[in-house]
Design a protein around this motif. Structure first.
Motif, PDB file in Angstrom:
ATOM      1  N   SER A 107      -1.975  -4.888   1.332  1.00  0.00           N
ATOM      2  CA  SER A 107      -0.909  -3.811   1.056  1.00  0.00           C
ATOM      3  C   SER A 107      -1.686  -2.483   0.680  1.00  0.00           C
ATOM      4  O   SER A 107      -1.363  -1.277   1.341  1.00  0.00           O
ATOM      5  CB  SER A 107       0.054  -4.210  -0.103  1.00  0.00           C
ATOM      6  OG  SER A 107       0.788  -2.806  -0.368  1.00  0.00           O
ATOM      7  N   LEU A 108      -2.765  -2.528   0.013  1.00  0.00           N
ATOM      8  CA  LEU A 108      -3.489  -1.367  -0.349  1.00  0.00           C
ATOM      9  C   LEU A 108      -4.429  -0.932   0.675  1.00  0.00           C
ATOM     10  O   LEU A 108      -4.201   0.150   0.883  1.00  0.00           O
ATOM     11  CB  LEU A 108      -4.171  -2.036  -1.816  1.00  0.00           C
ATOM     12  CG  LEU A 108      -5.641  -0.971  -2.152  1.00  0.00           C
ATOM     13  CD1 LEU A 108      -4.665   0.275  -2.464  1.00  0.00           C
ATOM     14  CD2 LEU A 108      -6.352  -1.396  -3.254  1.00  0.00           C
ATOM     15  N   GLY A 109      -4.960  -2.041   1.365  1.00  0.00           N
ATOM     16  CA  GLY A 109      -5.641  -1.552   2.506  1.00  0.00           C
ATOM     17  C   GLY A 109      -4.953  -0.801   3.583  1.00  0.00           C
ATOM     18  O   GLY A 109      -5.162   0.185   4.122  1.00  0.00           O
ATOM     19  N   LEU A 110      -3.500  -1.216   3.706  1.00  0.00           N
ATOM     20  CA  LEU A 110      -2.736  -0.552   4.712  1.00  0.00           C
ATOM     21  C   LEU A 110      -2.439   0.955   4.168  1.00  0.00           C
ATOM     22  O   LEU A 110      -2.293   2.030   4.967  1.00  0.00           O
ATOM     23  CB  LEU A 110      -1.281  -1.329   5.025  1.00  0.00           C
ATOM     24  CG  LEU A 110      -0.822  -0.621   6.122  1.00  0.00           C
ATOM     25  CD1 LEU A 110      -1.234  -0.670   7.507  1.00  0.00           C
ATOM     26  CD2 LEU A 110       0.711  -1.730   6.078  1.00  0.00           C
ATOM     27  N   ARG A 111      -2.252   1.215   2.912  1.00  0.00           N
ATOM     28  CA  ARG A 111      -1.717   2.319   2.266  1.00  0.00           C
ATOM     29  C   ARG A 111      -3.101   3.305   2.469  1.00  0.00           C
ATOM     30  O   ARG A 111      -3.034   4.469   2.808  1.00  0.00           O
ATOM     31  CB  ARG A 111      -1.702   2.270   0.646  1.00  0.00           C
ATOM     32  CG  ARG A 111      -0.322   1.572   0.525  1.00  0.00           C
ATOM     33  CD  ARG A 111       0.101   1.707  -0.756  1.00  0.00           C
ATOM     34  NE  ARG A 111      -0.506   1.483  -1.763  1.00  0.00           N
ATOM     35  CZ  ARG A 111      -0.882   0.556  -2.513  1.00  0.00           C
ATOM     36  NH1 ARG A 111      -0.307  -0.613  -2.397  1.00  0.00           N
ATOM     37  NH2 ARG A 111      -1.806   0.273  -3.367  1.00  0.00           N
TER      38      ARG A 111
END
Length: 200
Positions: A107-111
């Motif tokens: 999720s953090l990588g996508l953000r």
């Protein structure tokens, strides 16, 4: 008994199947289409040129998707390059370090990837040419360590293909773009010298 793992290289620490499933559903079909129309070789050449001419990666602070001043400077260089090729699409991949759960890191990588896409779209680049659809999370570290490694907290911008139906694309061929790239790479001074030699 000693078992040698040197042949595994960097893939030893990656999740099983990571090299088979790159996370992009439909990419094998897209690749086949690009090969059959002759666009893949040009796309690969542009991808290498992009990677050689501008930094393709930006880094992030721990547990953050906020762009700092250094990241914005790199993204301005990326945007300047991307604007030269309005018929090319780009994909932004988000990565994290190995701290935290895999689901949180994905999720953090996508953000992070979305933050880069938003910034690039403020620089006159159509949002339709930019994709932040894949997040590798923590599965592809540059430096294998359980600690906070800034080099792993990154996004990578890459050429992903061509804009469908763009007027520069000629029946699946990319002659006009190759010609334009050739003229730009040769530089104005070369043509001036040739022209001067012809007229003398």
């Amino acid at each position: 008994m000693t078992i040698g793992l040197s042949a595994c290289g960097g893939d030893f620490y990656r999740e099983a199947g990571a090299t088979v499933d790159e996370g992009g559903f439909g990419n094998p079909t897209m690749t086949n289409s690009l090969i059959s129309t002759g666009q893949l070789a040009v796309a690969e050449g542009l991808a290498r040129r992009f990677e050689n001419e501008v930094p393709p990666s930006v880094n992030f602070a721990f547990n953050s998707a906020k762009l700092d001043a250094a990241s914005r400077q790199i993204l301005l260089r990326q945007a300047n390059w991307i604007r030269q090729f309005p018929e090319v699409r780009f994909r932004v991949y988000g990565h994290t370090d190995l701290v935290g759960s895999n689901s949180y890191n994905k999720s953090l990588g996508l953000r992070r990837a979305n933050a880069v896409v938003r910034f690039l779209s403020t620089q006159g680049i159509s949002r339709s040419r930019l994709e932040a659809v894949v997040s590798f999370g923590e599965t592809q570290p540059l430096v294998v360590t359980e600690g906070r490694e800034r080099r792993n907290r990154r996004t990578v911008t890459e050429v992903s293909g061509f804009v469908d139906g763009h007027p520069s694309l000629l029946d699946g061929k990319y002659a006009a773009i190759i010609y334009r790239e050739h003229l730009e790479s040769a530089g104005r001074s070369v043509f001036d010298e040739v022209s001067a030699g012809v007229t003398q």
